[in-house]
Enzyme design. Structure first.
Site, PDB file in Angstrom:
ATOM      1  CB  THR A  17     -97.253 -25.318 -39.344  1.00 33.02           C
ATOM      2  OG1 THR A  17     -96.300 -24.801 -40.263  1.00 33.02           O
ATOM      3  CG2 THR A  17     -97.203 -26.828 -39.341  1.00 33.02           C
ATOM      4  CB  VAL A  18     -99.926 -24.809 -35.050  1.00 40.70           C
ATOM      5  CG1 VAL A  18    -100.822 -25.371 -33.961  1.00 40.70           C
ATOM      6  CG2 VAL A  18     -98.506 -25.325 -34.897  1.00 40.70           C
ATOM      7  CE  LYS A 109     -91.782 -24.775 -29.331  1.00 44.97           C
ATOM      8  NZ  LYS A 109     -92.404 -25.629 -30.327  1.00 44.97           N
ATOM      9  CB  VAL A 136     -94.703 -29.912 -23.550  1.00 45.71           C
ATOM     10  CG1 VAL A 136     -93.622 -30.823 -23.032  1.00 45.71           C
ATOM     11  CG2 VAL A 136     -94.905 -28.747 -22.594  1.00 45.71           C
ATOM     12  N   GLY A 138     -95.658 -31.505 -28.936  1.00 46.91           N
ATOM     13  CA  GLY A 138     -96.498 -31.554 -30.135  1.00 46.91           C
ATOM     14  C   GLY A 138     -97.741 -32.391 -29.914  1.00 46.91           C
ATOM     15  CB  ILE A 140     -96.490 -36.797 -26.972  1.00 47.76           C
ATOM     16  CG1 ILE A 140     -95.690 -37.387 -28.129  1.00 47.76           C
ATOM     17  CG2 ILE A 140     -96.529 -37.755 -25.792  1.00 47.76           C
ATOM     18  CD1 ILE A 140     -94.223 -37.675 -27.791  1.00 47.76           C
ATOM     19  CG  ASP A 205     -87.941 -26.140 -29.287  1.00 43.67           C
ATOM     20  OD1 ASP A 205     -88.903 -25.368 -29.382  1.00 43.67           O
ATOM     21  OD2 ASP A 205     -88.065 -27.388 -29.314  1.00 43.67           O
ATOM     22  CE  LYS A 209     -90.695 -28.373 -27.969  1.00 43.86           C
ATOM     23  NZ  LYS A 209     -90.170 -29.181 -29.076  1.00 43.86           N
ATOM     24  N   GLY A 306     -95.667 -30.692 -36.504  1.00 43.53           N
ATOM     25  CA  GLY A 306     -96.456 -30.916 -37.716  1.00 43.53           C
ATOM     26  C   GLY A 306     -97.900 -30.507 -37.506  1.00 43.53           C
TER      27      GLY A 306
HETATM   28  N1  LIG Z   1     -95.019 -26.100 -36.333  1.00 45.38           N
HETATM   29  C1  LIG Z   1     -95.112 -27.050 -35.410  1.00 45.38           C
HETATM   30  O1  LIG Z   1     -95.115 -28.224 -35.720  1.00 45.38           O
HETATM   31  C2  LIG Z   1     -95.280 -26.668 -33.958  1.00 45.38           C
HETATM   32  C3  LIG Z   1     -95.319 -27.678 -32.986  1.00 45.38           C
HETATM   33  C4  LIG Z   1     -95.535 -27.347 -31.644  1.00 45.38           C
HETATM   34  C5  LIG Z   1     -95.658 -26.022 -31.292  1.00 45.38           C
HETATM   35  N2  LIG Z   1     -95.568 -25.056 -32.254  1.00 45.38           N
HETATM   36  C6  LIG Z   1     -95.733 -23.662 -31.843  1.00 45.38           C
HETATM   37  O2  LIG Z   1     -96.925 -23.166 -32.447  1.00 45.38           O
HETATM   38  C7  LIG Z   1     -96.789 -21.778 -32.719  1.00 45.38           C
HETATM   39  C8  LIG Z   1     -97.057 -21.519 -34.193  1.00 45.38           C
HETATM   40  O3  LIG Z   1     -96.118 -22.242 -34.969  1.00 45.38           O
HETATM   41  P1  LIG Z   1     -96.308 -22.446 -36.552  1.00 45.38           P
HETATM   42  O4  LIG Z   1     -95.285 -23.468 -36.932  1.00 45.38           O
HETATM   43  O5  LIG Z   1     -97.727 -22.678 -36.882  1.00 45.38           O
HETATM   44  O6  LIG Z   1     -95.833 -21.023 -37.104  1.00 45.38           O
HETATM   45  P2  LIG Z   1     -95.995 -20.467 -38.588  1.00 45.38           P
HETATM   46  O7  LIG Z   1     -96.253 -21.566 -39.541  1.00 45.38           O
HETATM   47  O8  LIG Z   1     -94.837 -19.563 -38.818  1.00 45.38           O
HETATM   48  O9  LIG Z   1     -97.323 -19.594 -38.497  1.00 45.38           O
HETATM   49  C9  LIG Z   1     -97.416 -18.394 -37.787  1.00 45.38           C
HETATM   50  C10 LIG Z   1     -98.716 -17.721 -38.130  1.00 45.38           C
HETATM   51  O10 LIG Z   1     -98.844 -16.539 -37.332  1.00 45.38           O
HETATM   52  C11 LIG Z   1     -99.045 -15.403 -38.166  1.00 45.38           C
HETATM   53  N3  LIG Z   1     -98.347 -14.295 -37.508  1.00 45.38           N
HETATM   54  C12 LIG Z   1     -97.048 -14.240 -37.124  1.00 45.38           C
HETATM   55  N4  LIG Z   1     -96.790 -13.092 -36.503  1.00 45.38           N
HETATM   56  C13 LIG Z   1     -97.937 -12.388 -36.496  1.00 45.38           C
HETATM   57  C14 LIG Z   1     -98.304 -11.113 -35.993  1.00 45.38           C
HETATM   58  N5  LIG Z   1     -97.437 -10.321 -35.373  1.00 45.38           N
HETATM   59  N6  LIG Z   1     -99.583 -10.713 -36.155  1.00 45.38           N
HETATM   60  C15 LIG Z   1    -100.478 -11.504 -36.784  1.00 45.38           C
HETATM   61  N7  LIG Z   1    -100.188 -12.724 -37.264  1.00 45.38           N
HETATM   62  C16 LIG Z   1     -98.939 -13.159 -37.123  1.00 45.38           C
HETATM   63  C17 LIG Z   1     -98.476 -15.766 -39.524  1.00 45.38           C
HETATM   64  O11 LIG Z   1     -99.115 -15.003 -40.533  1.00 45.38           O
HETATM   65  P3  LIG Z   1     -98.795 -15.248 -42.106  1.00 45.38           P
HETATM   66  O12 LIG Z   1     -99.364 -16.587 -42.428  1.00 45.38           O
HETATM   67  O13 LIG Z   1     -99.487 -14.155 -42.808  1.00 45.38           O
HETATM   68  O14 LIG Z   1     -97.308 -15.205 -42.205  1.00 45.38           O
HETATM   69  C18 LIG Z   1     -98.821 -17.265 -39.590  1.00 45.38           C
HETATM   70  O15 LIG Z   1    -100.132 -17.455 -40.046  1.00 45.38           O
HETATM   71  C19 LIG Z   1     -95.385 -21.415 -32.239  1.00 45.38           C
HETATM   72  O16 LIG Z   1     -95.437 -20.940 -30.925  1.00 45.38           O
HETATM   73  C20 LIG Z   1     -94.643 -22.729 -32.285  1.00 45.38           C
HETATM   74  O17 LIG Z   1     -93.549 -22.783 -31.388  1.00 45.38           O
HETATM   75  C21 LIG Z   1     -95.391 -25.347 -33.563  1.00 45.38           C
END
Ligand SMILES: NC(=O)c1ccc[n+]([C@@H]2O[C@H](COP(=O)([O-])OP(=O)(O)OC[C@H]3O[C@@H](n4cnc5c(N)ncnc54)[C@H](OP(=O)(O)O)[C@@H]3O)[C@@H](O)[C@H]2O)c1
Length: 436
Positions: A17-18, A109, A136, A138, A140, A205, A209, A306
């Protein structure tokens, strides 16, 4: 390090996602980022778990690997984006990148709340930048506001809605008059809750934060285990509806407040007056309210998660890394730096700041029950602000009773709950939430 001064070579760990959102934004308007940062920000490699997955939202015009060490050890990469999440291998990857002299931007986080001290110490030692704006709230830009816009203020209080999943569920329960479990399923279907939602609904979570925010606000160490953590699983539709009758909304609040003994940190459900702007922050939105000695109150609200909102914060960190704010950024969160001395404040284990409390209990329908209940409160030195016996909710043998107290301390509140639970004629459980 890249040879050209005009190019920032970025290695991306994670294209979910990110990561996908960041790369897509960079690819859609490269000139914008170049004009704002003074460098061409170029993704030169990325790492994912499954390189064969279809990622149609981005042009895969860079090499892709499943070995993250290919990225953190690549000498041509200047900055590593850690966007895979979780503690390991993220921790090892961030430390390796810093050891190799690379700047790091992360949205993680969970990693910073537990291993932030180690990471920021190494960053300061290596004179590297670690950006964490997206970790912390997203989208903001709260870190920047605290560090820059409010630099003249002493902040005494923070109240935040910093978990979008909890907010979505609580809002949905009220809006659709549905039970917690039903809204949780809907939230999972819409992507507002993870398949395993325990970190979100259990309050962990938000605690991650708050740990980071409190460290930044009060110059205290990152100590996750000192936060009082309560999730939302105990909130029932009845509580939401009774709160409304009393003029409140139930929100999952993160609170950091200075007391005479130190700093109190807690996350948990609380009744927020309907007149308070925080009560109007609904669905998956986040909000943070701060109080500065010069500014007074400040409320910021926006998307806490998001692809777009989180990319907005990650990209702001990348631009900042180019604009040379590295040392200050790296050192500010830790108490181990030379130029940011730690404060004498400690995080107090006990919650001593008084607030009103809400109780919901079900009493057997017999004369004298209300008097016995008020006697228990009186015995604990508690004055009552409101007490309602819900005649509409009465059943043949039992009747719901709601109580809002005057300001009391957590210790008093817990003792009262226990005494009420043990009282003959009271059906468990006795619900107890703070009132903001
Ligand atoms: N989603 C949000 O809105 C949001 C908001 C604020 C903060 N965050 C933080 O941002 C970070 C990422 O979140 P996300 O939602 O983007 O997660 P996600 O959608 O699950 O994406 C994780 C990505 O990392 C890859 N990955 C996971 N483990 C791996 C490993 N061991 N080696 C290599 N690649 C690996 C995955 O590969 P594949 O694609 O091949 O599975 C995927 O591309 C997290 O720390 C989360 O807490 C997220």
């Amino acid at each position: 390090m890249s040879k050209s001064k005009d190019i920032l070579n970025v290695g991306v760990l994670g294209l979910g996602t990110v990561g996908g959102g960041v790369v897509s934004a960079l690819q859609s308007s490269p000139e914008l980022f170049e004009s704002r940062s003074g460098k061409h920000i170029k993704v030169v490699a990325a790492c994912v778990r499954n390189p064969n997955k279809n990622r149609s939202a981005i042009a895969m015009n860079f090499p892709i690997t499943s070995n993250p060490f290919d990225i953190v050890e690549d000498p041509k990469i200047d900055l590593v984006l850690e966007l895979i999440g979780g503690v390991e291998p993220a921790r090892r990857l961030v430390l390796t990148a810093l050891n190799n002299g690379k700047n790091v931007v992360t949205a993680n986080k969970a990693l910073l709340a537990v291993h932030g001290e180690e990471i920021f110490r190494l960053a300061a030692e290596k004179n590297c930048f670690v950006g964490y704006e997206a970790a912390v709230a997203g989208g903001i830009p709260i870190i920047k506001v605290i560090r820059e816009g409010l630099v003249a203020n002493k902040i005494t209080k923070l109240h935040g809605i910093i978990n979008g999943t909890c907010n979505y569920i609580l809002t949905g329960m009220e809006k659709h008059q549905s039970a917690f479990d039903d809204i949780l399923i809907e939230a999972q279907q819409k992507g507002f809750a993870e398949e395993d939602p325990s970190f979100d609904i259990g309050g962990i979570d938000a605690a991650h934060k708050l740990t980071i925010l409190a460290s930044l606000l009060f110059k205290i160490p990152l100590e996750l285990d000192k936060i009082s953590v309560v999730g939302i699983a105990d909130v029932e539709l009845e509580d939401i509806n009774y709160a409304k009758k009393l003029g409140y909304k139930i929100k999952h609040l993160a609170v950091a407040e200075k007391s005479e003994n130190g700093v109190e940190l807690r996350v948990g459900p609380a009744l927020v007056p309907e007149t308070d702007m925080l009560s109007k922050v609904d669905e998956e939105m986040n909000a943070i309210r701060l109080e500065g000695n010069l500014l007074g109150p400040l409320l910021m609200s926006g998307a806490g998660a998001g692809a777009g909102p989180t990319a907005s914060s990650v990209l702001s960190d990348i631009v900042d890394s180019i604009r040379n704010s590295k040392l200050e950024w790296a050192s500010v969160i830790t108490n181990n730096s030379d130029n940011e001395p730690s404060s004498d404040l400690v995080i107090t284990a006990e919650q001593t700041i008084a607030s009103a409390f809400y109780y919901r209990l079900v009493a057997s329908n017999e004369p004298g029950m209300l008097a016995s209940i008020t006697n228990i409160l009186a015995a604990n030195n508690i004055s009552i602000e409101a007490v309602i016996q819900d005649e509409e909710g009465k059943k043949a043998d039992r009747v719901p009773i709601l109580i809002v107290t005057e300001k009391i301390k957590q210790r008093q509140a817990d003792a009262t709950r226990l005494a009420l639970s043990e009282m003959p004629g009271i059906f468990s459980p006795v619900k107890q939430f703070r009132v903001k």
